[in-house]
Design a protein around this motif. Structure first.
Motif, PDB file in Angstrom:
ATOM      1  N   ALA A  50     -12.268  -1.904 -13.574  1.00  0.00           N
ATOM      2  CA  ALA A  50     -12.900  -1.731 -12.269  1.00  0.00           C
ATOM      3  C   ALA A  50     -13.204  -3.078 -11.624  1.00  0.00           C
ATOM      4  O   ALA A  50     -13.046  -3.250 -10.408  1.00  0.00           O
ATOM      5  CB  ALA A  50     -14.184  -0.915 -12.413  1.00  0.00           C
ATOM      6  N   ALA A  51     -13.623  -4.049 -12.431  1.00  0.00           N
ATOM      7  CA  ALA A  51     -13.925  -5.376 -11.894  1.00  0.00           C
ATOM      8  C   ALA A  51     -12.660  -6.039 -11.359  1.00  0.00           C
ATOM      9  O   ALA A  51     -12.682  -6.697 -10.310  1.00  0.00           O
ATOM     10  CB  ALA A  51     -14.562  -6.246 -12.974  1.00  0.00           C
ATOM     11  N   ARG A  54     -11.714  -4.439  -8.060  1.00  0.00           N
ATOM     12  CA  ARG A  54     -12.624  -4.891  -7.002  1.00  0.00           C
ATOM     13  C   ARG A  54     -12.308  -6.318  -6.568  1.00  0.00           C
ATOM     14  O   ARG A  54     -12.290  -6.637  -5.375  1.00  0.00           O
ATOM     15  CB  ARG A  54     -14.058  -4.769  -7.520  1.00  0.00           C
ATOM     16  N   CYS A  55     -12.063  -7.221  -7.529  1.00  0.00           N
ATOM     17  CA  CYS A  55     -11.770  -8.621  -7.192  1.00  0.00           C
ATOM     18  C   CYS A  55     -10.450  -8.744  -6.431  1.00  0.00           C
ATOM     19  O   CYS A  55     -10.325  -9.576  -5.526  1.00  0.00           O
ATOM     20  CB  CYS A  55     -11.736  -9.472  -8.455  1.00  0.00           C
ATOM     21  N   GLU A  58     -11.258  -7.652  -2.895  1.00  0.00           N
ATOM     22  CA  GLU A  58     -12.110  -8.616  -2.194  1.00  0.00           C
ATOM     23  C   GLU A  58     -11.338  -9.876  -1.840  1.00  0.00           C
ATOM     24  O   GLU A  58     -11.531 -10.461  -0.769  1.00  0.00           O
ATOM     25  CB  GLU A  58     -13.324  -8.956  -3.055  1.00  0.00           C
ATOM     26  N   GLU A  88     -12.482 -15.744  -5.922  1.00  0.00           N
ATOM     27  CA  GLU A  88     -12.078 -14.424  -6.421  1.00  0.00           C
ATOM     28  C   GLU A  88     -10.875 -14.548  -7.356  1.00  0.00           C
ATOM     29  O   GLU A  88     -10.775 -13.831  -8.357  1.00  0.00           O
ATOM     30  CB  GLU A  88     -11.750 -13.492  -5.251  1.00  0.00           C
ATOM     31  N   GLU A 110      -8.913  -2.074  -5.274  1.00  0.00           N
ATOM     32  CA  GLU A 110      -9.849  -1.018  -4.895  1.00  0.00           C
ATOM     33  C   GLU A 110      -9.630  -0.638  -3.432  1.00  0.00           C
ATOM     34  O   GLU A 110      -9.507  -1.518  -2.573  1.00  0.00           O
ATOM     35  CB  GLU A 110     -11.265  -1.557  -5.098  1.00  0.00           C
ATOM     36  N   ARG A 112     -10.202   0.160   0.366  1.00  0.00           N
ATOM     37  CA  ARG A 112     -11.222  -0.323   1.292  1.00  0.00           C
ATOM     38  C   ARG A 112     -11.030   0.311   2.660  1.00  0.00           C
ATOM     39  O   ARG A 112      -9.908   0.593   3.081  1.00  0.00           O
ATOM     40  CB  ARG A 112     -11.134  -1.851   1.440  1.00  0.00           C
ATOM     41  N   ARG A 129     -20.945  -6.185   0.897  1.00  0.00           N
ATOM     42  CA  ARG A 129     -20.154  -5.779  -0.275  1.00  0.00           C
ATOM     43  C   ARG A 129     -20.421  -6.702  -1.460  1.00  0.00           C
ATOM     44  O   ARG A 129     -20.596  -6.243  -2.596  1.00  0.00           O
ATOM     45  CB  ARG A 129     -18.663  -5.803   0.057  1.00  0.00           C
ATOM     46  N   TRP A 133     -22.166  -5.308  -4.864  1.00  0.00           N
ATOM     47  CA  TRP A 133     -21.465  -5.273  -6.151  1.00  0.00           C
ATOM     48  C   TRP A 133     -22.181  -6.119  -7.194  1.00  0.00           C
ATOM     49  O   TRP A 133     -22.307  -5.717  -8.357  1.00  0.00           O
ATOM     50  CB  TRP A 133     -20.030  -5.773  -5.984  1.00  0.00           C
ATOM     51  N   CYS A 138     -21.849  -4.804 -11.088  1.00  0.00           N
ATOM     52  CA  CYS A 138     -21.684  -5.987 -11.945  1.00  0.00           C
ATOM     53  C   CYS A 138     -22.856  -6.123 -12.914  1.00  0.00           C
ATOM     54  O   CYS A 138     -22.670  -6.402 -14.106  1.00  0.00           O
ATOM     55  CB  CYS A 138     -21.551  -7.238 -11.083  1.00  0.00           C
ATOM     56  N   GLU A 164     -21.205 -14.462  -6.653  1.00  0.00           N
ATOM     57  CA  GLU A 164     -21.085 -13.509  -5.552  1.00  0.00           C
ATOM     58  C   GLU A 164     -22.345 -13.484  -4.693  1.00  0.00           C
ATOM     59  O   GLU A 164     -22.270 -13.266  -3.482  1.00  0.00           O
ATOM     60  CB  GLU A 164     -20.793 -12.107  -6.095  1.00  0.00           C
TER      61      GLU A 164
END
Length: 234
Positions: A50-51, A54-55, A58, A88, A110, A112, A129, A133, A138, A164
């Motif tokens: 998931a991380a 997301r990265c 982003e 990132e 992810e 968006r 965001r 997160w 996180c 972040e």
């Protein structure tokens, strides 16, 4: 003579203890690595996936913001956003150090929603965001990793939180037209951006300050030609 023999015996005993300790530690590390599988890490693996998703998302969003800033005549803001995107990418590299041994499956960015049309509104949305997160998923992932005994993964998440949070504040500053004055530099290892004099070591990952990279907008072509023009030339 007896004293010398005693000293030799003590030194030999200490060396033997050190060798035994090293051997035991290597066996512990080997068992630990053998147990580092998807099945054993459980939810920690899902958090890593998931991380990464997301990265990836982003990074793409921030790259688009950087392009929009340059198109809007704000090259300095674009340079800052480029540095945030590089951060990132650094996060993705750090995550891969744990995903690699797990032979993790590839993940898509992810999903968006479309960004606001206004650059400043988009920067505020990005700040939300980043803050959401870092203080939510996180933080929770760090807690799960710590409970399962994966302190190195928990440490990575804590570093991501700090970076972040700083990025969120920076995005808000850009949105409000309050870009920090003076030199900005970024840590190539964790992506932290600092203002002013470079620190001796990164406050997040302890990277030496002399390895930090300056954050500055590239000179415009017109500026470069003017700098090369001889004095007195029309």
């Amino acid at each position: 003579m007896e004293t010398i023999v005693l000293l030799v015996a003590v030194v030999a005993g200490l060396v033997a203890l050190e060798l035994l300790g090293m051997h035991a530690y290597r066996r512990y590390r080997a068992r630990r690595q053998a147990a580092f599988t998807r099945e054993n890490v459980g939810a920690v693996y899902d958090d890593l996936q998931a991380a990464r998703a997301r990265c990836l998302a982003e990074k793409r969003a921030i790259v688009l913001l950087a392009d929009a800033a340059r198109s809007a005549g704000r090259p300095e803001d674009g340079a800052v956003l480029d540095a945030l995107a590089a951060g990132e990418r650094a996060h993705l590299v750090a995550l891969e150090a744990f995903r690699g041994p797990l032979h993790a499956e590839s993940v898509e960015p992810e999903p968006r929603s479309p960004q606001p049309s206004s650059l400043d509104d988009a920067l505020r949305a990005a700040a939300g965001r980043l803050d959401g997160w870092s203080t939510g998923p996180c933080r929770e992932a760090a807690a799960r990793a710590r409970v399962r005994g994966y302190r190195d993964i928990a440490k990575l998440y804590r570093q991501l939180q700090e970076v972040e949070q700083a990025a969120a504040h920076l995005c808000l500053d850009l949105a409000e037209g309050a870009r920090p004055s003076g030199l900005l530099s970024s840590c190539p290892a964790c992506g932290l951006i600092v203002t002013g004099r470079r620190p001796a070591f990164c406050t997040v990952c302890t990277k030496p300050g002399f390895e930090f990279e300056d954050v500055e907008a590239p000179a415009a072509p017109g500026d470069a030609s003017a700098a090369l023009k001889p004095e007195g030339a029309a």
